[in-house]
Write a protein that holds these residues in place. Structure first.
Motif, PDB file in Angstrom:
ATOM      1  N   VAL A 190      67.857 -33.687  50.790  1.00  0.00           N
ATOM      2  CA  VAL A 190      67.438 -34.712  51.756  1.00  0.00           C
ATOM      3  C   VAL A 190      67.372 -36.086  51.097  1.00  0.00           C
ATOM      4  N   LEU A 191      66.824 -36.161  49.887  1.00  0.00           N
ATOM      5  CA  LEU A 191      66.748 -37.451  49.188  1.00  0.00           C
ATOM      6  C   LEU A 191      68.140 -38.003  48.884  1.00  0.00           C
ATOM      7  N   GLU A 192      69.028 -37.122  48.403  1.00  0.00           N
ATOM      8  CA  GLU A 192      70.373 -37.598  48.093  1.00  0.00           C
ATOM      9  C   GLU A 192      71.118 -38.002  49.359  1.00  0.00           C
ATOM     10  N   TYR A 193      70.945 -37.252  50.444  1.00  0.00           N
ATOM     11  CA  TYR A 193      71.572 -37.628  51.707  1.00  0.00           C
ATOM     12  C   TYR A 193      71.089 -39.013  52.144  1.00  0.00           C
ATOM     13  N   THR A 194      69.810 -39.265  52.000  1.00  0.00           N
ATOM     14  CA  THR A 194      69.246 -40.565  52.383  1.00  0.00           C
ATOM     15  C   THR A 194      69.847 -41.694  51.557  1.00  0.00           C
ATOM     16  N   VAL A 195      69.957 -41.481  50.253  1.00  0.00           N
ATOM     17  CA  VAL A 195      70.565 -42.486  49.373  1.00  0.00           C
ATOM     18  C   VAL A 195      72.018 -42.721  49.766  1.00  0.00           C
ATOM     19  N   GLN A 208      74.018 -45.973  51.100  1.00  0.00           N
ATOM     20  CA  GLN A 208      75.202 -46.383  50.350  1.00  0.00           C
ATOM     21  C   GLN A 208      76.419 -46.526  51.254  1.00  0.00           C
ATOM     22  N   TYR A 209      76.681 -45.537  52.109  1.00  0.00           N
ATOM     23  CA  TYR A 209      77.920 -45.518  52.906  1.00  0.00           C
ATOM     24  C   TYR A 209      77.757 -45.971  54.345  1.00  0.00           C
ATOM     25  N   LYS A 210      76.522 -45.974  54.852  1.00  0.00           N
ATOM     26  CA  LYS A 210      76.237 -46.360  56.231  1.00  0.00           C
ATOM     27  C   LYS A 210      77.067 -45.547  57.235  1.00  0.00           C
ATOM     28  N   ASN A 211      77.274 -44.274  56.887  1.00  0.00           N
ATOM     29  CA  ASN A 211      78.064 -43.374  57.718  1.00  0.00           C
ATOM     30  C   ASN A 211      77.559 -41.957  57.462  1.00  0.00           C
ATOM     31  N   LYS A 212      77.133 -41.253  58.517  1.00  0.00           N
ATOM     32  CA  LYS A 212      76.532 -39.922  58.361  1.00  0.00           C
ATOM     33  C   LYS A 212      77.489 -38.922  57.728  1.00  0.00           C
ATOM     34  N   ASP A 213      78.749 -38.914  58.170  1.00  0.00           N
ATOM     35  CA  ASP A 213      79.708 -37.943  57.638  1.00  0.00           C
ATOM     36  C   ASP A 213      80.017 -38.220  56.170  1.00  0.00           C
ATOM     37  N   LEU A 214      80.235 -39.488  55.829  1.00  0.00           N
ATOM     38  CA  LEU A 214      80.499 -39.838  54.422  1.00  0.00           C
ATOM     39  C   LEU A 214      79.289 -39.526  53.546  1.00  0.00           C
ATOM     40  N   ALA A 215      78.107 -39.794  54.067  1.00  0.00           N
ATOM     41  CA  ALA A 215      76.887 -39.489  53.306  1.00  0.00           C
ATOM     42  C   ALA A 215      76.801 -37.995  53.034  1.00  0.00           C
ATOM     43  N   LYS A 239      77.641 -32.634  37.758  1.00  0.00           N
ATOM     44  CA  LYS A 239      78.932 -33.295  37.515  1.00  0.00           C
ATOM     45  C   LYS A 239      79.348 -34.113  38.744  1.00  0.00           C
ATOM     46  N   TYR A 240      79.014 -33.634  39.921  1.00  0.00           N
ATOM     47  CA  TYR A 240      79.421 -34.280  41.166  1.00  0.00           C
ATOM     48  C   TYR A 240      78.440 -35.351  41.622  1.00  0.00           C
ATOM     49  N   LEU A 241      77.320 -35.451  40.950  1.00  0.00           N
ATOM     50  CA  LEU A 241      76.314 -36.452  41.297  1.00  0.00           C
ATOM     51  C   LEU A 241      76.761 -37.841  40.906  1.00  0.00           C
ATOM     52  N   VAL A 242      77.328 -37.968  39.717  1.00  0.00           N
ATOM     53  CA  VAL A 242      77.680 -39.285  39.194  1.00  0.00           C
ATOM     54  C   VAL A 242      79.014 -39.798  39.714  1.00  0.00           C
ATOM     55  N   LEU A 243      79.850 -38.911  40.206  1.00  0.00           N
ATOM     56  CA  LEU A 243      81.135 -39.340  40.765  1.00  0.00           C
ATOM     57  C   LEU A 243      80.935 -39.613  42.242  1.00  0.00           C
ATOM     58  N   SER A 244      81.341 -40.774  42.696  1.00  0.00           N
ATOM     59  CA  SER A 244      81.186 -41.056  44.113  1.00  0.00           C
ATOM     60  C   SER A 244      82.509 -41.471  44.727  1.00  0.00           C
ATOM     61  N   LYS A 245      82.727 -41.023  45.952  1.00  0.00           N
ATOM     62  CA  LYS A 245      83.936 -41.362  46.698  1.00  0.00           C
ATOM     63  C   LYS A 245      83.650 -42.534  47.604  1.00  0.00           C
ATOM     64  N   ASN A 246      84.684 -43.230  47.962  1.00  0.00           N
ATOM     65  CA  ASN A 246      84.531 -44.311  48.949  1.00  0.00           C
ATOM     66  C   ASN A 246      85.123 -43.918  50.262  1.00  0.00           C
TER      67      ASN A 246
END
Length: 113
Positions: free
Chosen positions: A60-65, A69-76, A106-113
């Motif tokens: 839940v915390l990561e989804y909120t962040v 970050q993305y201002k889009n529910k699906d991307l989040a 490993k997937y926490l630090v990599l972020s997609k746009n």
């Protein structure tokens, strides 16, 4: 692990929901979908590693962040580290046999746009 078919326990817009030790699926056909079930089994492992409740707090915390970050529910949702690990490895049926502990980090630090 218990696999339960229930369209009422799975949130609208989702096909499955895992809450250790249960995997809830919305559609009966998904019970036979090995890629989908493997995705959910990856979540079972993640939940066990974090002792279940901390998994959901982190989720839940990561989804909120990610939502900020993305201002889009699906991307989040797609960029939550737990989901990124599961989607990236759902087709690899041997993944859980070789997966290292806390691999989702490993997937926490990599972020997609």
């Amino acid at each position: 692990m218990f696999l339960i078919i229930s369209k009422y326990l799975v949130p609208k817009g989702f096909r499955g929901l895992t809450t250790f030790p249960f995997i809830f699926v919305r559609y009966r056909a998904d019970k036979e979908n090995i890629v989908f079930i493997n995705h959910e089994k990856i979540h079972v492992r993640q939940q066990l590693e974090l002792l279940i409740l901390p998994f959901f707090i982190w989720y839940v915390l990561e989804y909120t962040v990610r939502l900020v970050q993305y201002k889009n529910k699906d991307l989040a949702y797609r960029n939550i580290s737990f989901e990124r690990e599961a989607y990236s490895n759902e087709s690899d049926m041997g993944y859980l046999k070789n997966r290292s502990v806390l691999r989702f980090i490993k997937y926490l630090v990599l972020s997609k746009n």
